[in-house]
Design an enzyme around this catalytic site. Structure first.
Site, short mmCIF file in Angstrom:
data_model
loop_
_atom_site.label_atom_id
_atom_site.label_comp_id
_atom_site.label_asym_id
_atom_site.label_seq_id
_atom_site.Cartn_x
_atom_site.Cartn_y
_atom_site.Cartn_z
N LYS A 175 0.76 -1.22 0.63
CA LYS A 175 -0.07 0.22 -0.24
C LYS A 175 0.82 0.73 0.05
O LYS A 175 2.01 1.16 0.96
CB LYS A 175 -1.15 0.03 1.16
N VAL A 182 9.27 -5.49 7.05
CA VAL A 182 8.25 -5.01 8.03
C VAL A 182 8.28 -3.89 8.60
O VAL A 182 9.48 -3.15 9.02
CB VAL A 182 8.84 -6.38 8.91
N ALA A 183 6.63 -3.59 8.98
CA ALA A 183 6.89 -2.13 9.75
C ALA A 183 7.68 -1.00 9.02
O ALA A 183 8.55 -0.16 9.48
CB ALA A 183 7.41 -2.56 11.28
N ALA A 188 -2.02 -6.54 4.23
CA ALA A 188 -1.88 -7.00 2.98
C ALA A 188 -2.21 -8.10 2.34
O ALA A 188 -2.87 -9.07 2.18
CB ALA A 188 -1.07 -6.63 1.88
N ASP A 197 -7.02 -0.96 7.86
CA ASP A 197 -5.88 -0.86 6.93
C ASP A 197 -6.41 -2.46 6.03
O ASP A 197 -6.30 -2.04 5.47
CB ASP A 197 -4.44 -1.37 6.97
P1 ATP Z 1 0.60 0.12 8.98
O1 ATP Z 1 1.49 1.15 7.59
O2 ATP Z 1 -0.49 -1.23 8.72
O3 ATP Z 1 0.75 0.35 10.43
P2 ATP Z 1 2.93 -1.47 8.54
O4 ATP Z 1 3.46 -1.27 7.17
O5 ATP Z 1 4.22 -0.13 9.13
O6 ATP Z 1 2.09 -1.67 9.08
P3 ATP Z 1 4.05 -3.69 8.52
O7 ATP Z 1 4.57 -4.80 8.13
O8 ATP Z 1 2.54 -4.11 8.20
O9 ATP Z 1 3.90 -2.56 8.71
O10 ATP Z 1 3.87 -4.36 10.32
C1 ATP Z 1 3.46 -3.85 11.35
C2 ATP Z 1 3.63 -5.07 12.41
O11 ATP Z 1 2.05 -6.28 12.55
C3 ATP Z 1 5.46 -5.39 12.71
O12 ATP Z 1 6.22 -5.07 13.35
C4 ATP Z 1 4.64 -6.88 13.11
O13 ATP Z 1 4.76 -7.07 14.34
C5 ATP Z 1 3.47 -7.33 12.96
N1 ATP Z 1 2.71 -8.21 11.87
C6 ATP Z 1 1.76 -9.50 12.03
N2 ATP Z 1 1.76 -10.25 11.01
C7 ATP Z 1 2.42 -9.96 10.28
C8 ATP Z 1 3.50 -10.10 8.54
N3 ATP Z 1 2.30 -11.40 8.31
N4 ATP Z 1 3.51 -8.87 7.92
C9 ATP Z 1 4.25 -7.93 8.39
N5 ATP Z 1 4.03 -7.43 9.95
C10 ATP Z 1 3.25 -8.44 10.61
#
Ligand code: ATP
Length: 301
Positions: A15, A110-111, A119, A151
């Protein structure tokens, strides 16, 4: 119900928040109210659901270049398993059909503000809807998605959409240009969404006014977006100064029409005229960063 016996795969596209205005806070829980125009990039995770005879509950396997960041966490908290359990409960799917292996290929950092977890959850709901032969309409899957995260509903359709409320109110996006390129770059530093909202200073923004007819080309889109902001950018730069370096590097790319941070960071994006220009430009960014260039996952709303 007409279950599918073979494995089912679904892509989980990143996204990108083209702008993100913080409008205020919700009374009951203090969550931030947002206005954001969201598109999905061709950069994806992949979720595969495979029937697993002999088990009684869904299980998770994670692989791919970004899998390491998830290995430290309890798999039961992974959004893929949470999505599978939520759908099984809602659809009253018990053993043996509920016994599936969910294979997540993690390519999105991640994060990082591109909603990889959301997603993945949405892709899991779509994959299991097919595997279990549910054939639910999108609105019904979005209802389950809402319980998993603000989201997640937008990620069910994974098409351009305007997000309101705390992210869960979806409205049609104006028409996107037929050709649009995106470069994504991340300094390989995670940023926790609550920390960025917590560090945000200043007042609130008004919702954006967008042209109803949409945009014919990337230049017009970039011109309108330049009058808008990501209200979380200053806070993210304060917590993670390399975000400013990423933005400067994106702005210096040949053909960059606009550079901005997505979500709560640290991933930033550049808009380009088309996917080929974006793919070529991404190659010029430092190899130490996570970088990607291409087009939208699906251009129509
Ligand atoms: P958002 O913008 O929705 O806050 P983001 O893009 O900053 O999300 P994500 O990669 O979605 O971050 O991860 C947020 C947190 O979700 C991670 O730190 C992790 O603890 C948790 N999480 C749980 N399942 C997943 C997954 N399949 N992929 C990534 N993170 C995950």
């Amino acid at each position: 119900m007409n279950p599918v016996a073979a494995a089912v795969g679904e892509a989980a596209p990143a996204k990108v928040n083209l702008y993100l205005h913080v409008l205020g806070r919700r009374g009951e829980d203090g969550y931030h109210l947002l206005d954001s125009l969201v598109v999905f990039a061709g950069a994806t995770d992949q979720v595969e659901a495979v029937p697993a005879a002999g088990r009684i509950a869904p299980s998770l396997e994670v692989e791919g270049p970004e899998a390491g960041a998830l290995s430290v966490e309890d798999p039961a908290r992974n959004l893929v398993l949470r999505a599978a359990r939520a759908l099984a409960q809602e659809a009253r799917i018990g053993a043996p059909a509920a016994a599936v292996t969910l294979r997540l290929t993690k390519r999105l950092p991640v994060a990082s503000g591109i909603g990889g977890g959301s997603a993945d959850a949405a892709a899991t709901l779509r994959a299991l809807d097919r595997l279990w032969g549910l054939g639910w309409p999108r609105a019904r899957l979005e209802g389950v998605a809402r319980r998993l995260g603000a989201d997640v509903p937008a990620c069910i359709a994974a098409r351009p959409v305007r997000m309101g409320g705390v992210g869960e109110v979806l409205a049609p996006s104006p028409r996107m240009p037929a050709r649009l390129g995106l470069v994504l770059a991340n300094p390989r530093l995670p940023l926790a969404t609550p920390a960025v909202f917590g560090a945000r200073a200043g007042g609130f923004s008004a919702p954006a006014t967008l042209p109803e007819a949409g945009w014919r080309d990337a230049v017009g889109l970039a011109r309108d977006l330049a009058t808008l902001r990501n209200d979380l950018e200053p806070a993210a730069i304060g917590l993670c100064p390399p975000v400013a370096e990423v933005l400067a590097a994106l702005r210096a790319l040949p053909g960059c029409l606009l550079a901005r941070m997505s979500g709560s960071g640290a991933t930033c994006f550049a808009l380009m005229a088309d996917a080929a220009a974006a793919a070529a430009a991404a190659e010029r960014l430092p190899r130490a960063w996570w970088r990607w260039g291409g087009g939208l996952y699906a251009a129509t709303a």
